[in-house]
Scaffold this active site. Structure first.
Site, PDB file in Angstrom:
ATOM      1  N   LYS A  37       0.848  -1.205   0.000  1.00  0.00           N
ATOM      2  CA  LYS A  37       0.000   0.000   0.000  1.00  0.00           C
ATOM      3  C   LYS A  37       0.883   1.255   0.000  1.00  0.00           C
ATOM      4  O   LYS A  37       2.079   1.179   0.301  1.00  0.00           O
ATOM      5  CB  LYS A  37      -0.911  -0.013   1.227  1.00  0.00           C
ATOM      6  N   ARG A 138     -11.241   0.773  14.444  1.00  0.00           N
ATOM      7  CA  ARG A 138     -10.992   1.536  13.222  1.00  0.00           C
ATOM      8  C   ARG A 138     -11.891   1.031  12.108  1.00  0.00           C
ATOM      9  O   ARG A 138     -12.598   1.792  11.485  1.00  0.00           O
ATOM     10  CB  ARG A 138      -9.506   1.409  12.835  1.00  0.00           C
ATOM     11  N   TYR A 286      15.703  31.350   5.175  1.00  0.00           N
ATOM     12  CA  TYR A 286      14.518  32.163   5.477  1.00  0.00           C
ATOM     13  C   TYR A 286      14.444  32.512   6.959  1.00  0.00           C
ATOM     14  O   TYR A 286      14.619  31.647   7.815  1.00  0.00           O
ATOM     15  CB  TYR A 286      13.239  31.416   5.086  1.00  0.00           C
ATOM     16  N   MET A 334      12.057  25.073  -0.293  1.00  0.00           N
ATOM     17  CA  MET A 334      11.261  24.124  -1.064  1.00  0.00           C
ATOM     18  C   MET A 334      12.133  23.073  -1.761  1.00  0.00           C
ATOM     19  O   MET A 334      11.842  21.885  -1.712  1.00  0.00           O
ATOM     20  CB  MET A 334      10.383  24.845  -2.082  1.00  0.00           C
TER      21      MET A 334
HETATM   22  C1  LIG Z   1      -0.365  -1.404   7.042  1.00  0.00           C
HETATM   23  C2  LIG Z   1      -1.032  -2.652   7.400  1.00  0.00           C
HETATM   24  C3  LIG Z   1      -0.279  -3.826   7.595  1.00  0.00           C
HETATM   25  C4  LIG Z   1       1.228  -3.849   7.601  1.00  0.00           C
HETATM   26  O1  LIG Z   1       1.703  -3.248   8.786  1.00  0.00           O
HETATM   27  P1  LIG Z   1       3.285  -3.067   9.079  1.00  0.00           P
HETATM   28  O2  LIG Z   1       3.322  -2.554  10.462  1.00  0.00           O
HETATM   29  O3  LIG Z   1       3.789  -2.095   8.080  1.00  0.00           O
HETATM   30  O4  LIG Z   1       3.893  -4.409   8.931  1.00  0.00           O
HETATM   31  C5  LIG Z   1      -0.968  -5.003   7.822  1.00  0.00           C
HETATM   32  N1  LIG Z   1      -2.319  -5.018   7.864  1.00  0.00           N
HETATM   33  C6  LIG Z   1      -3.068  -3.910   7.721  1.00  0.00           C
HETATM   34  C7  LIG Z   1      -4.543  -3.980   7.800  1.00  0.00           C
HETATM   35  C8  LIG Z   1      -2.448  -2.684   7.503  1.00  0.00           C
HETATM   36  O5  LIG Z   1      -3.191  -1.586   7.373  1.00  0.00           O
END
Ligand SMILES: *Cc1c(COP(=O)(O)O)cnc(C)c1O
Length: 374
Positions: A37, A138, A286, A334
């Site tokens: 992700k 969540r 700055y 920047m």
């Molecule tokens: C991000 C995520 C993971 C992986 O977590 P890490 O701590 O990066 O290993 C696993 N399961 C879900 C649902 C996540 O959102």
């Protein structure tokens, strides 16, 4: 065309080694789902997803249908789990890309079911995973009121195009080595799996466990929980694949092994653009948040907050030049940053600057960025 000298280097060989090392820590009967992700944690999903598949990952995990479609184009043979939910109007794309959605709301079931019916899907031909909220509050089916689970499970009936392939939950404190929060969640999960069984349902896969679970030695207990319910464990490591070892507190003695075996996949580099001498009292950057306390030599570097360098690191970070730490002075601009190279007299335009990675035996990790930024 050549480029302004600010770049990252991604090692797919290191990524593959990290995957295989994490696999070696998992129980033999468990499978790893590699989380890609967030553009593979910023490492480029285009580069990383095919490398993970080549290293043996049969499952890849993404947040969204959009990310899933991108991964499908890169990895035609992988199973792709969408962990962040399917949104209104995305059912068709989820099915067309053969994604496996994680669902917990009735409206999400409606979305996938109607897309499946429109596509003429046969009964129980579309595998989905059911997310349970075991304590993170969540996402996932709430287990507080017993009716919610019963009502959601009623979506899986013989005539439905959907099949319950996996049950999934997320551990919110796997990096706490006392394990109290995790033990509580696993107790809730165990009871929910028993309830699912009593209600006449079964899933092949139990999807639980992130990087910290594996490195903290919890994978065996998770596999045993899965086995008690006749399921197979699917572990979901993310950050550790990329060689960032999560901090487990209080610290575990055997984590140093893992730290030695997992190596960062990413290095971030730039170059010195120019070097100047400034007199005592000169304002730097700055708002003059840094004032030279003595005559100094300053190096301009081609990197700034537009490149992702946290602006709060101004006056509180160092980068590597010629194997030495050079303090960052003044505000980060920047696209530019100024380093104090008074103690590095040979520093010159064209010198490599390391923001993350190694230079002549010295290293800077992503943790140093996050620590300095608070
Ligand atoms: C991000 C995520 C993971 C992986 O977590 P890490 O701590 O990066 O290993 C696993 N399961 C879900 C649902 C996540 O959102």
């Amino acid at each position: 065309m050549s480029f302004r000298p600010c770049w990252v280097e991604i090692s797919t060989r290191v990524l593959e080694d990290n995957f295989r090392f994490l696999q070696s820590l998992a129980p033999a009967e468990a499978e790893l789902l590699a989380i890609v992700k967030g553009d593979a944690y910023g490492h480029s999903v285009e580069v990383c997803a095919p490398a993970l598949a080549a290293a043996g990952a049969k499952w890849l995990g993404v947040t969204s249908v959009e990310e899933g479609a991108a991964v499908r184009a890169l990895c035609p043979g992988a199973r792709v789990l969408v962990i962040g939910g399917v949104f209104a109007g995305q059912g068709e794309a989820a099915l067309a890309n053969r994604l496996t959605p994680s669902l917990w709301e009735h409206w999400q079931f409606d979305e996938i079911e109607s897309a499946a019916r429109a596509a003429g899907a046969a009964p129980q031909s579309i595998a989905v995973h059911l997310e349970l909220d075991t304590g993170m509050s969540r996402q996932g089916v709430s287990l507080e009121a017993s009716g919610t689970l019963v009502s959601i499970l009623s979506r899986f009936h013989p005539a439905s195009p959907l099949r319950l392939e996996g049950v999934m939950t997320h551990l919110y404190a796997a990096d706490e080595s006392d394990g109290a929060a995790t033990a509580g969640q696993l107790g809730v999960l165990d009871a929910a799996l028993t309830r699912i069984d009593e209600l006449g349902h079964w899933a092949e896969l139990l999807s639980v466990g992130n990087s910290a679970s594996i490195l903290g030695g919890q994978a065996g207990a998770l596999a045993a929980l899965a086995a008690r319910h006749g399921m197979k464990l699917l572990l979901r490591p993310g950050i550790a694949l990329y060689g960032v070892v999560p901090r487990i507190e209080p610290e575990l003695p055997d984590l140093s092994d893992a730290a030695a075996n997992l190596r960062p996949v990413l290095a971030w580099k730039s170059q010195v653009v120019s070097v100047r001498e400034v007199p005592q009292g000169a304002a730097v950057g700055y708002n003059g948040t840094f004032v030279a306390s003595e005559p100094m030599r300053l190096a301009l570097v081609a990197v700034g907050y537009a490149d992702g360098l946290d602006r709060s690191l101004g006056n509180r970070f160092s980068m590597l030049v010629r194997g030495q730490g050079a303090p960052l002075v003044g505000r980060i601009s920047m696209d530019q940053t100024v380093l104090d190279v008074t103690e590095i007299p040979d520093a010159a335009p064209g010198d490599e600057v390391v923001l993350i990675g190694e230079q002549i035996g010295q290293t800077i990790s992503a943790f140093e960025h996050s620590d300095a930024a608070g």
